[in-house]
Design an enzyme around this catalytic site. Structure first.
Site, PDB file in Angstrom:
ATOM      1  N   ASP A  39      23.671  82.903   5.976  1.00  0.00           N
ATOM      2  CA  ASP A  39      22.657  83.725   5.738  1.00  0.00           C
ATOM      3  C   ASP A  39      21.617  82.537   4.154  1.00  0.00           C
ATOM      4  O   ASP A  39      22.313  82.204   3.716  1.00  0.00           O
ATOM      5  CB  ASP A  39      22.769  84.006   5.552  1.00  0.00           C
ATOM      6  CG  ASP A  39      21.315  85.716   5.040  1.00  0.00           C
ATOM      7  OD1 ASP A  39      20.418  85.767   6.067  1.00  0.00           O
ATOM      8  OD2 ASP A  39      20.834  86.242   3.869  1.00  0.00           O
ATOM      9  N   GLU A  65      20.603  78.367   7.500  1.00  0.00           N
ATOM     10  CA  GLU A  65      19.911  78.655   7.263  1.00  0.00           C
ATOM     11  C   GLU A  65      18.993  78.041   5.950  1.00  0.00           C
ATOM     12  O   GLU A  65      19.195  78.952   4.426  1.00  0.00           O
ATOM     13  CB  GLU A  65      19.937  80.196   7.791  1.00  0.00           C
ATOM     14  CG  GLU A  65      18.363  80.884   7.110  1.00  0.00           C
ATOM     15  CD  GLU A  65      17.620  82.315   7.441  1.00  0.00           C
ATOM     16  OE1 GLU A  65      16.640  83.001   7.269  1.00  0.00           O
ATOM     17  OE2 GLU A  65      18.514  82.627   5.906  1.00  0.00           O
TER      18      GLU A  65
HETATM   19  C1  NOJ Z   1      17.507  85.938   5.868  1.00  0.00           C
HETATM   20  C2  NOJ Z   1      17.999  87.188   7.327  1.00  0.00           C
HETATM   21  O1  NOJ Z   1      17.462  85.898   8.438  1.00  0.00           O
HETATM   22  C3  NOJ Z   1      17.138  88.008   6.994  1.00  0.00           C
HETATM   23  O2  NOJ Z   1      17.507  88.841   8.012  1.00  0.00           O
HETATM   24  C4  NOJ Z   1      17.395  88.633   5.778  1.00  0.00           C
HETATM   25  O3  NOJ Z   1      16.554  89.784   5.447  1.00  0.00           O
HETATM   26  C5  NOJ Z   1      17.163  87.428   4.689  1.00  0.00           C
HETATM   27  N1  NOJ Z   1      17.956  86.420   4.696  1.00  0.00           N
HETATM   28  C6  NOJ Z   1      17.714  88.444   3.426  1.00  0.00           C
HETATM   29  O4  NOJ Z   1      19.689  88.291   3.484  1.00  0.00           O
END
Ligand code: NOJ
Length: 551
Positions: free
Chosen positions: A214, A274
């Site tokens: 993440d 990500e």
């Molecule tokens: C990316 C995640 O996909 C999202 O759902 C989340 O709100 C943020 N990161 C913070 O963790």
């Protein structure tokens, strides 16, 4: 119909580069299947649906956070990284889930959230109890406000709106790039680094096959003072390592340590970042001594247009080749408006990407969605994506052609983006509504109780039950496409077949052809056998907004 060569589950699990051309299915656990009837999906629910995943033909599941959490951000606010939320099950259930998936040759990737913990994590509770300046605060980013004022240390904004700083009872502030319940960790702290390695080891030893990381580009920050004001900060997408909060070069040192650990397993554990960074900087996250793979959201952000799709595909295949990774493709996930709805929205008059933001406004100005057009284009886009070299990430419900739920009442909304923007943004709940399994029933088969996000009446028509026996349904299209792909995906490249600038046509090794008509009128199909098409053909012509596979 082309048949796929039979691969035994064991043969498939033995491949160490399985992720390179995998079809990965994202499960948002609270909204997939609810076994105990409390209205929230759970791990036993997922286990009961393994036969569905097998019939779909995916290679791996990516499980969004299932850890103990107060759900201030749908589980991305983690209280304890090495446990299961009791509402979702137990560690035993987790072990059973891995076993059930592995028995069918399906891998499991889990979400890891390293940028921030929840404000209920034991470290943060300890930090709050400690006095200013005590070591327990050093695992996070605590600062004083400017002398004598009641202002935060800087004017930085959280991604969800409002200040990125929250004040504690003793007047100090802590940084949170997301919700206030998600304090950012200080990754310069050796204990933070060591603890995440422990967490990776914990799940790896339990048998997971990989990790989705993440906001992977956020961990390292340049916190030299004085803090620059937000007006002077570069745009995140163009920052090239110059933004103090995102994509700092130092982050790759962390991922080298992670990779060293993940490579001690046989086969090595996979990882996908990500990271919202410019395409050219993505390669660093995807390098062999880093995480190995990074999400590419370029297709997701592109309008449904020939030129945009072609450019994105060319650029990303070239990048993947350069750094020895494999490209990733994705149209939908738990953070964006479902693509079957996005493609039915009127084109953004200001240009830019069709991110559905207009739809997300909660002030009653949602534009009308052309549902039929949206679905037709979504099917065409997906079939195109599934013919590309690289791995394809699918989001639960897209195989049903599910539309975004725009009509959730305000009282039912959960997304912090809605609350922190004071309702200016509706947020992401509309793509997180529990899956309809049956045509009717209390929660359309989601579980024996209700559903934590309200399912609309029209959900039944999209249910698995409604689509299962229909050869033309979106579910049937996904099942056939994945079966065909499994037999044909070879090689890391494609060859373009140039013709008009509205027909996207390419071949893969072995003669597999994919052709998409982005134009307004039907076009002649090449002289080859049609294996599958995303919509009905007109004789030997390919109608507009349609993809066909030929061999
Ligand atoms: C990316 C995640 O996909 C999202 O759902 C989340 O709100 C943020 N990161 C913070 O963790």
């Amino acid at each position: 119909m082309v048949t796929s060569p039979q691969t035994t589950p064991t043969a498939r699990t033995a491949q160490s580069d399985w992720w390179r051309q995998a079809v990965v299915y994202q499960i948002y656990p609270r909204s997939f299947a609810d076994a105990n009837g409390d209205g929230v999906g759970d791990l036993p629910g997922i286990i009961s649906r393994v036969p569905y995943l097998v019939a779909l033909g995916i290679d791996a599941v990516w499980l969004s956070p299932f850890y103990p959490s107060a759900l201030a951000d749908g589980g991305y606010d983690v209280d304890d990284y090495r446990n299961v939320d009791p509402r979702l099950g137990t560690l035993d259930d987790f072990d059973q889930l891995i076993e059930a998936l592995h028995a069918e040759g399906i891998k499991l990737i889990v979400d890891i959230v390293p940028n921030h913990t929840s404000d209920r994590h034991e470290w943060f509770l300890e930090a709050l109890e400690a006095a200013k300046g005590e070591p327990a605060r050093e695992r996070y980013i605590f600062r004083d406000g400017p002398d004598g004022s009641d202002q935060p240390p800087s004017d930085w904004e959280s991604v969800f709106g409002g200040s990125a700083w929250a004040k504690t009872d003793d007047g100090q502030w802590y940084l949170h790039m997301f919700a206030a319940e998600q304090p950012d960790l200080n990754w310069q702290h050796p204990e933070v680094r060591a603890d995440f390695l422990e967490t990776l080891k914990f799940w790896s030893d339990r048998g997971v096959d990989g990790f989705r990381v993440d906001v992977a580009h956020a961990l390292v920050k340049d916190l030299s003072e004085p803090f620059p004001s937000k007006a002077t900060l570069p745009r995140q997408s163009e920052s090239n390592g110059k933004h103090p909060l995102w994509d700092q070069d130092g982050v790759h040192e962390i991922y080298r340590d992670w990779r060293n650990l993940l490579n001690t397993y046989d086969p090595p554990k996979s990882a996908v970042a990500e990271a919202f960074v410019p395409a050219a900087r993505r390669a660093r996250y995807a390098s062999a001594d880093g995480l190995g793979q990074a999400f590419n959201f370029d297709l997701l952000q592109a309008d449904f247009e020939y030129e945009k799709f072609r450019k994105v595909i060319e650029e990303n295949l070239a990048l993947a080749e350069e750094n020895g990774s494999s490209s990733t493709w994705v149209f939908s996930n738990h953070d964006v408006v479902r693509h079957a709805t996005r493609y039915g929205l009127p084109k953004n008059p200001k240009g830019g990407w069709q991110d559905g933001k207009d739809w997300l406004l909660s002030n009653g100005t949602e534009p009308t969605v052309d549902v039929a057009l949206g679905l037709r284009r979504a099917r065409a886009a997906t079939l195109l994506m599934l013919a590309l070299p690289g791995s394809a990430y699918l989001y639960q419900g897209e195989e049903l052609g599910l539309q975004e739920v725009g009509e959730l009442p305000a009282a039912n909304l959960q997304d912090p983006a809605y609350f922190r923007s004071k309702g200016a943004e509706k947020g992401r709940d509309g793509c997180r509504v529990p899956i309809p399994w049956t045509v009717d029933g209390l929660s359309f088969g989601f579980g024996p109780g209700g559903s934590h996000l309200l399912q609309p009446k029209w959900f039944g028509a999209y249910s698995v039950q409604a689509q299962e026996g229909d050869p033309d349904s979106t579910l049937s299209l996904y099942r056939k496409a994945l079966a065909v792909r499994r037999g044909l995906r070879t090689g890391n490249s494609l060859t373009w077949v140039d013709g008009t600038d509205w027909v996207l046509h390419f071949t893969r090794d072995g003669g597999w052809q994919s052709i998409t008509n982005f134009g307004a009128a039907p076009v002649e199909l090449p002289d080859a056998a049609v294996v599958l098409s995303s919509g009905p053909l007109e004789g030997d012509k390919l109608p507009s907004d349609t993809t066909a596979w030929l061999i």
